[in-house]
Design an enzyme around this catalytic site. Structure first.
Site, mmCIF file in Angstrom:
data_model
loop_
_atom_site.group_PDB
_atom_site.id
_atom_site.type_symbol
_atom_site.label_atom_id
_atom_site.label_comp_id
_atom_site.label_asym_id
_atom_site.label_seq_id
_atom_site.Cartn_x
_atom_site.Cartn_y
_atom_site.Cartn_z
ATOM 1 N N GLY A 115 0.819 -1.210 0.000
ATOM 2 C CA GLY A 115 0.000 0.000 0.000
ATOM 3 C C GLY A 115 0.846 1.250 0.000
ATOM 4 N N GLU A 167 4.609 9.600 -6.459
ATOM 5 C CA GLU A 167 4.005 8.547 -7.265
ATOM 6 C C GLU A 167 2.643 9.035 -7.753
ATOM 7 O OE1 GLU A 167 3.159 3.765 -6.948
ATOM 8 O OE2 GLU A 167 2.837 4.978 -5.160
ATOM 9 N N CYS A 191 2.348 0.073 -9.013
ATOM 10 C CA CYS A 191 3.587 0.615 -8.451
ATOM 11 C C CYS A 191 4.718 0.633 -9.462
ATOM 12 C CB CYS A 191 4.008 -0.210 -7.237
ATOM 13 S SG CYS A 191 2.823 -0.148 -5.883
ATOM 14 N N GLU A 247 5.647 -3.582 0.662
ATOM 15 C CA GLU A 247 5.728 -3.282 -0.776
ATOM 16 C C GLU A 247 4.963 -1.985 -0.951
ATOM 17 O OE1 GLU A 247 5.468 -2.369 -4.117
ATOM 18 O OE2 GLU A 247 3.845 -3.802 -4.431
#
Length: 475
Positions: free
Chosen positions: A227, A375, A281, A247
């Site tokens: 997350g 991101e 991601c 992750e």
């Protein structure tokens, strides 16, 4: 609409609350999920703790067959499950079908690794004091696992937490993302068809504000989280004595060098900046192109992006669907607007309609813009010229993230240099950073997290070495 039960210690159960699941494309209700009470959550954790010794002692064939059963059942129900993913996530059907195929493989790989997961031996008579001695080295589960899975791959990223836990004989409690709990609950249904003992698994769709209690509970000594960066590091800080694997985010960079196949590079970068609506991601976000081929490459990239099929995720031809919510799309819109206000040029896209944001290419983006530093998690990429490999790799490393990077080159020396120098968990040569094989080690450095997924890697993370020394052997 029927209420979907959760899974409490291997059995279907209902609580006193409900969670509504809405389709991101049109907002219609696609499911209603029962939410467990605090007492039911405690019952699930107590069951996981109580079964830990039995789970660790399960014969390998029992674990492997349970995993193989789930793989087979996913294959048998693949179209139904793909439509379930599209319903709750908004992911185009073409990508949902691929996610199901990957989950089938993930459970199959786990079954295979479980059968290979064997102790090793080590002779100790390499020194005089070890004559007649041999070490028997096994790996044993650290205990029950808390798996917290995200919304963007609601089936396969849940599989990457469940499958390795079962493979090593560790009970697991899954907390799926509140926006997309249906896929994880279906996995619970398939696990319930196996011969695994009660307590071996629970799937608890609790709201995020109840996750902290799960993280802190001492009966769950392992936390595997996928997350956001702030939540992940807060978990790590919250339970410093637990084994935590994270992750987290990414800011995937692709480098295009003069010896690259520019058509291939443009087609791959254009598609994999925008697949899953950029909600991956390892989606391509930053593209650094050698100045010698920049003017030739950029039109090819823009053409690819403009050719992508957008719209209804239920259409088999759709490549780019909506984001998970209108709020997510509005955030992407604001970040692009901020970059444009600071001087960035929009070469493609740059528009929003509801929860959908058009596939977007930006140039001349200021180095401090959010679309460079953070991101995006949306269908946006920026392209920038660089003067050679040195500058390209410096730009890739100039990020707080370090998940994967792609380098388009045919030069083997540059490939190995990229592997040495790029500060990421994985380097993909000749393709985008978005490539992932489910059996390979996968994870990042810096704000991209700690630990590795990929079946054998996760199995190692969930276990620790334990030795027995045999004495007086005629070696």
């Amino acid at each position: 609409m029927n209420v979907t039960p959760f899974w409490l210690a291997g059995r279907a159960a209902t609580g006193d609350g409900e969670l509504t699941v809405e389709h991101p494309y049109d907002g219609r209700v696609v499911g209603t999920v029962s939410v467990p009470t605090p007492d039911q959550v405690d019952e699930a954790l107590a069951a996981a703790d109580a079964v830990r010794a039995e789970a660790a002692a399960l014969p390998v064939h029992v674990r492997a067959e349970a995993l193989a059963h789930v793989s087979r059942r996913l294959a048998e129900r693949s179209e139904e499950i793909a439509k379930l993913i599209t319903a709750e996530n908004g992911k185009p059907l073409m990508w949902a079908r691929i996610e199901v195929k990957r989950a089938i493989s993930t459970f199959r790989f786990a079954a295979e690794e479980a059968r290979r997961w064997s102790p090793t031996t080590q002779r100790l008579d390499t020194e005089e004091g070890g004559v007649g001695r041999m070490a028997y080295v096994s790996r044993v589960p650290k205990g029950p696992v808390l798996g917290i899975s995200p919304f963007n791959f609601p089936l396969n990223l849940t599989a990457h937490k469940v499958a390795p836990a079962i493979a090593v004989g560790a009970p697991i409690v899954v907390k799926p993302a509140p926006a997309t709990p249906l896929s994880a609950l279906l996995l619970g249904e398939l696990l319930a068809e196996t011969d695994l003992p009660a307590g071996m698994f629970s799937v608890l769709p609790v709201p995020n504000d109840r996750a902290a209690a799960l993280v802190e509970d001492p009966r769950l000594p392992i936390v595997s989280f996928t997350g956001s960066v702030p939540v992940g590091w807060s978990i790590n800080d919250q339970v410093p004595r637990k084994h935590v694997t994270l992750e987290l985010g990414g800011n995937g960079a692709a480098v295009v060098l003069p010896d690259a196949d520019l058509d291939w590079a443009a087609s791959r970068i254009g598609l994999f900046s925008n697949y899953q609506a950029g909600q991956s991601c390892i989606a391509v976000q930053r593209v650094y192109v050698d100045r010698a081929v920049y003017d030739e490459f950029v039109p090819k990239l823009v053409e690819t992006v403009n050719s992508l099929v957008t719209g209804d995720p239920w259409d088999d031809k759709t490549q780019v669907g909506p984001l998970v919510s209108q709020g997510a799309a509005e955030r992407v819109e604001s970040w692009v607007g901020e970059a444009v206000d600071s001087g960035a040029k929009v070469l493609a896209g740059g528009t929003r309609e509801g929860a959908a944001y058009a596939p977007t290419v930006l140039a001349d983006v200021p180095a401090d813009a959010k679309v460079v530093r953070e991101e995006v998690f949306g269908p946006v990429l920026l392209v920038q010229p660089v003067d050679g490999v040195d500058e390209a790799f410096e730009r890739v490393n100039d990020s707080k993230f370090g998940l994967q990077a792609g380098v388009f080159t045919r030069n083997l020396d540059i490939a190995f240099r990229a592997h040495r120098e790029l500060q990421v968990g994985g380097v993909i040569i000749g393709d985008v950073p978005s490539y992932r094989a489910d059996q390979m080690p996968y994870g990042g450095v810096k704000d991209s997290g700690v630990g590795r997924e990929g079946l054998r890697s996760a199995m190692a993370d969930y276990t620790e070495e334990k030795i027995m020394v045999l004495t007086g052997l005629p070696l």
